[in-house]
Design an enzyme around this catalytic site. Structure first.
Site, short mmCIF file in Angstrom:
data_model
loop_
_atom_site.label_atom_id
_atom_site.label_comp_id
_atom_site.label_asym_id
_atom_site.label_seq_id
_atom_site.Cartn_x
_atom_site.Cartn_y
_atom_site.Cartn_z
N ASN A 105 0.84 -1.20 0.00
CA ASN A 105 0.00 0.00 0.00
C ASN A 105 0.88 1.25 0.00
O ASN A 105 0.89 2.00 0.96
CB ASN A 105 -0.89 0.02 1.25
N SER A 131 -6.00 -5.11 -3.84
CA SER A 131 -7.04 -5.04 -2.82
C SER A 131 -7.74 -6.37 -2.63
O SER A 131 -7.85 -7.17 -3.56
CB SER A 131 -8.09 -3.99 -3.20
N GLY A 133 -7.51 -7.85 0.80
CA GLY A 133 -7.05 -8.42 2.06
C GLY A 133 -6.43 -9.79 1.83
O GLY A 133 -6.09 -10.16 0.70
N LYS A 185 -5.78 2.87 -6.16
CA LYS A 185 -5.97 2.01 -4.98
C LYS A 185 -6.26 2.87 -3.75
O LYS A 185 -7.10 2.53 -2.91
CB LYS A 185 -4.73 1.14 -4.75
N GLU A 192 -13.94 3.09 0.35
CA GLU A 192 -14.21 2.03 1.35
C GLU A 192 -14.50 2.66 2.72
O GLU A 192 -15.44 2.24 3.41
CB GLU A 192 -12.99 1.12 1.38
N TYR A 193 -13.73 3.65 3.12
CA TYR A 193 -13.97 4.33 4.40
C TYR A 193 -15.38 4.92 4.41
O TYR A 193 -16.11 4.80 5.40
CB TYR A 193 -12.98 5.49 4.60
N ARG A 448 -13.35 38.22 0.72
CA ARG A 448 -11.93 38.10 0.34
C ARG A 448 -11.44 39.40 -0.30
O ARG A 448 -10.32 39.84 -0.09
CB ARG A 448 -11.75 36.93 -0.63
N HIS A 454 -8.59 40.52 -3.03
CA HIS A 454 -8.41 39.32 -3.85
C HIS A 454 -9.20 39.38 -5.16
O HIS A 454 -9.12 38.46 -5.96
CB HIS A 454 -8.77 38.06 -3.05
N1 LIG Z 1 -4.48 -5.03 -0.04
C1 LIG Z 1 -4.83 -5.30 1.16
O1 LIG Z 1 -5.98 -5.56 1.46
C2 LIG Z 1 -3.77 -5.29 2.13
C3 LIG Z 1 -4.00 -5.85 3.36
C4 LIG Z 1 -2.99 -5.87 4.17
C5 LIG Z 1 -1.78 -5.33 3.75
N2 LIG Z 1 -1.58 -4.79 2.57
C6 LIG Z 1 -0.26 -4.25 2.13
O2 LIG Z 1 0.52 -5.34 1.67
C7 LIG Z 1 1.85 -5.20 2.16
C8 LIG Z 1 2.19 -6.43 2.99
O3 LIG Z 1 1.28 -6.51 4.07
P1 LIG Z 1 1.38 -7.64 5.20
O4 LIG Z 1 0.29 -7.37 6.16
O5 LIG Z 1 1.44 -8.98 4.55
O6 LIG Z 1 2.82 -7.40 5.83
P2 LIG Z 1 3.32 -6.23 6.80
O7 LIG Z 1 3.01 -6.59 8.20
O8 LIG Z 1 2.88 -4.92 6.29
O9 LIG Z 1 4.92 -6.34 6.58
C9 LIG Z 1 5.65 -7.45 7.03
C10 LIG Z 1 6.61 -7.88 5.96
O10 LIG Z 1 7.52 -6.80 5.64
C11 LIG Z 1 8.85 -7.30 5.77
N3 LIG Z 1 9.75 -6.21 6.12
C12 LIG Z 1 9.56 -5.26 7.06
N4 LIG Z 1 10.61 -4.41 7.08
C13 LIG Z 1 11.49 -4.86 6.13
C14 LIG Z 1 12.73 -4.39 5.65
N5 LIG Z 1 13.31 -3.30 6.16
N6 LIG Z 1 13.33 -5.09 4.66
C15 LIG Z 1 12.75 -6.18 4.14
N7 LIG Z 1 11.56 -6.67 4.54
C16 LIG Z 1 10.94 -5.99 5.52
C17 LIG Z 1 8.76 -8.33 6.85
O11 LIG Z 1 9.88 -9.14 6.86
P3 LIG Z 1 10.32 -9.90 8.23
O12 LIG Z 1 9.49 -11.14 8.28
O13 LIG Z 1 11.76 -10.17 8.03
O14 LIG Z 1 10.06 -8.95 9.37
C18 LIG Z 1 7.47 -9.03 6.43
O15 LIG Z 1 7.69 -9.90 5.36
C19 LIG Z 1 1.87 -3.88 2.95
O16 LIG Z 1 2.32 -2.85 2.12
C20 LIG Z 1 0.43 -3.65 3.30
O17 LIG Z 1 0.11 -2.28 3.46
C21 LIG Z 1 -2.57 -4.79 1.74
#
Ligand SMILES: NC(=O)c1ccc[n+]([C@@H]2O[C@H](COP(=O)([O-])OP(=O)(O)OC[C@H]3O[C@@H](n4cnc5c(N)ncnc54)[C@H](OP(=O)(O)O)[C@@H]3O)[C@@H](O)[C@H]2O)c1
Length: 482
Positions: A105, A131, A133, A185, A192-193, A448, A454
């Site tokens: 994201n 999107s 989840g 996105k 969504e909010y 203004r 203005h």
């Molecule tokens: N589309 C959706 O509905 C949705 C839902 C949830 C999330 N997202 C987005 O998808 C992405 C992943 O989400 P998530 O919930 O699966 O994971 P997350 O909790 O956002 O991130 C954890 C992941 O990031 C890695 N990480 C963190 N810092 C790092 C660094 N400095 N270098 C390399 N790796 C690093 C972690 O590795 P380690 O295991 O080594 O810590 C882990 O694999 C995010 O950007 C999130 O915003 C989207």
């Protein structure tokens, strides 16, 4: 040395990345390379899903070596600095022509910056909004990729193969160049909010004014889900309201603390819309409603403030339920209309050729705001690609017009009874503002001009004018200082 057998790789194996990797691996003929900063997550994924046949890498060099050329990697790590850290590493081991996709994201302006920097190396960088989840990542998300046309040509087929499907069509399209995908996105999340807040306000009215129990309201939402409001969010609302807390026997909704959290994409939508000068008032109210809910000290201090002296009792509960339903539908149309206004403004500002109808199409399945209603948006833009405001398209104008008496009764009734309906009320105000023949903006222009010279324009003559407020108050022609 690892053989380059994988056709795609995933970096970041937390919940989203591991599910997306499994989705990719489940498609016929796909071998998927996986890498995670801490190897334990990689090992756990391999152990839990031997059927996926993942090629695991312990470092970036191994990861790159396991990918067939042109290499394609999807990054699914925490947005922000971690994404930059991973890109820096991948750029070291990838070659010109390879593709890095950021599926996190990311803020779209970060994506614009990253795309520019990575392009200099000859590597393609694609910011793709994903999107749906964790369930969507596993079974088929809605995917909003930006980036170059060349990258889309190369990775389009594989993204199509893992995306959700609506009416036989994959929910993915090339949104536009550089940050376009993450921008769209972000707007999706903003909508969504608004959608969630509107549903919450409908629930609150049904409960407090209609006197229905959560289980009865669950039935009402389930019934609404068979009509024009049919959507994932309405469906899950019924499920949440039906849930009973095992510990207390109370409806779960009554034991959940009433402070809503946020991860920031709603705020980004509003901040961007402010910069673009687009009123996304429904989305803004939804973001602010979460902020208000999460200010317990202020809420506690305000508990003793006077309430309304009016009570709102309804004689005909069925008619009241229908009023709420119509108010919800009309407000929802406004939220989408405003969201698409932001997309149009963003496209103009950043030079993206975004097909609005295509965006509505790829939101029909896989994502959180999925709904049949989106077909109507696609149809509206197909009928008139230059439509200036979605709410003015014949279908939506009719829908809002027929809901109007209900909408006004609900907003007025809530105001009299002291029930907060920020999203319902602001949407109605927006509607009345938009359709107004004349707005008090004329007075604002006068003010203004008074304090800041203005200037203003006149309704009866061309030109720009200023009144000599501190002089003889005569009017002079002036240079436009808008
Ligand atoms: N589309 C959706 O509905 C949705 C839902 C949830 C999330 N997202 C987005 O998808 C992405 C992943 O989400 P998530 O919930 O699966 O994971 P997350 O909790 O956002 O991130 C954890 C992941 O990031 C890695 N990480 C963190 N810092 C790092 C660094 N400095 N270098 C390399 N790796 C690093 C972690 O590795 P380690 O295991 O080594 O810590 C882990 O694999 C995010 O950007 C999130 O915003 C989207």
């Amino acid at each position: 040395m690892t053989q380059p057998t994988a056709i795609i790789g995933v970096v970041g194996l937390a919940v989203m990345g591991s599910n997306l990797a499994r989705n990719l691996a489940s498609r016929e003929g796909n071998t998927v390379a996986v890498y995670n900063r801490s190897f334990e997550k990689t090992e756990a994924l391999l152990a839990e899903h031997p059927e996926a046949g993942f090629v695991a890498a312990k470092d970036y060099t191994e990861f790159a070596a396991s990918l067939a050329r042109p290499r394609t990697a999807i990054i699914m790590v925490k947005a922000g600095r971690p994404t930059d850290a991973v890109i820096d590493q991948l750029v070291q081991v990838f070659e010109p022509g390879d593709i890095i996709i950021d599926g996190g994201n990311a803020l779209f302006t970060d994506t614009i910056r990253r795309e520019k920097a990575v392009r200099e190396t000859g590597i393609n960088f694609v910011g793709a909004g994903i999107s749906g989840g964790e369930e969507g990542a596993l079974n088929g998300p809605s995917i909003m990729p930006g980036g170059s046309a060349e990258a889309w040509e190369s990775m389009g087929p594989i993204l199509k193969s893992i995306a959700a499907v609506a009416d036989g069509e994959p929910c993915v399209t090339h949104v536009g160049t550089d940050g376009a995908g993450h921008f769209v996105k972000m707007i999706h999340n903003g909508i969504e909010y608004a959608d969630m807040q509107l549903i919450a306000e409908a629930y609150d009215l049904l409960r407090r004014v209609g006197g229905f129990t959560p289980a009865e309201i669950a039935d009402i939402f389930a019934e609404w889900n068979t009509g024009e409001l049919e959507s994932y969010l309405i469906e899950i609302t019924a499920e949440v309201l039906r849930q009973v807390d095992a510990a207390t026997g109370s409806p779960l909704v009554d034991v959940i603390l009433d402070q809503a959290g946020a991860k920031g994409t709603g705020a980004w939508t509003v901040q961007s819309a402010l910069d673009l000068g687009v009123p996304v008032s429904g989305i803004a109210e939804a973001v602010f409603a979460r902020s208000l809910s999460s200010a317990p000290a202020q809420r506690a201090a305000a508990q003793s403030l006077p309430a309304s002296t009016e009570t709102w009792s309804v004689d005909d509960r069925d008619a009241f339920v229908e009023d709420v339903r119509r108010a919800l539908y009309a407000s929802k149309i406004i939220a989408y209309s405003q969201g698409f206004d932001a997309i149009v403004a963003g496209a103009a500002e950043y030079n993206w050729d975004i097909k609005k109808g295509e965006i509505a199409k790829i939101w029909r399945a896989g994502c959180i705001i999925r709904a049949q209603f989106l077909n109507r948006i696609t149809e509206a833009y197909a009928d008139d690609p230059e439509l200036v405001a979605l709410v003015t398209a014949p279908y939506f104008a009719d829908a809002v017009g027929s809901a109007l008496p209900s909408w006004r009764r609900i907003v007025a009734g809530a105001a009299l009874a002291g029930i907060p309906t920020p999203a319902f009320a602001s949407s109605l105000s927006y509607y009345d503002g938009l359709r107004a023949d004349r707005l008090p903006a004329a007075l604002v222009q006068g003010q203004r001009d008074f304090f800041g010279a203005h200037t203003y324009k006149r309704v009866d003559r061309e030109g720009t004018f200023h009144t000599l407020w501190s002089g003889d108050r005569s009017e002079i022609e002036a240079t436009d200082t808008h």
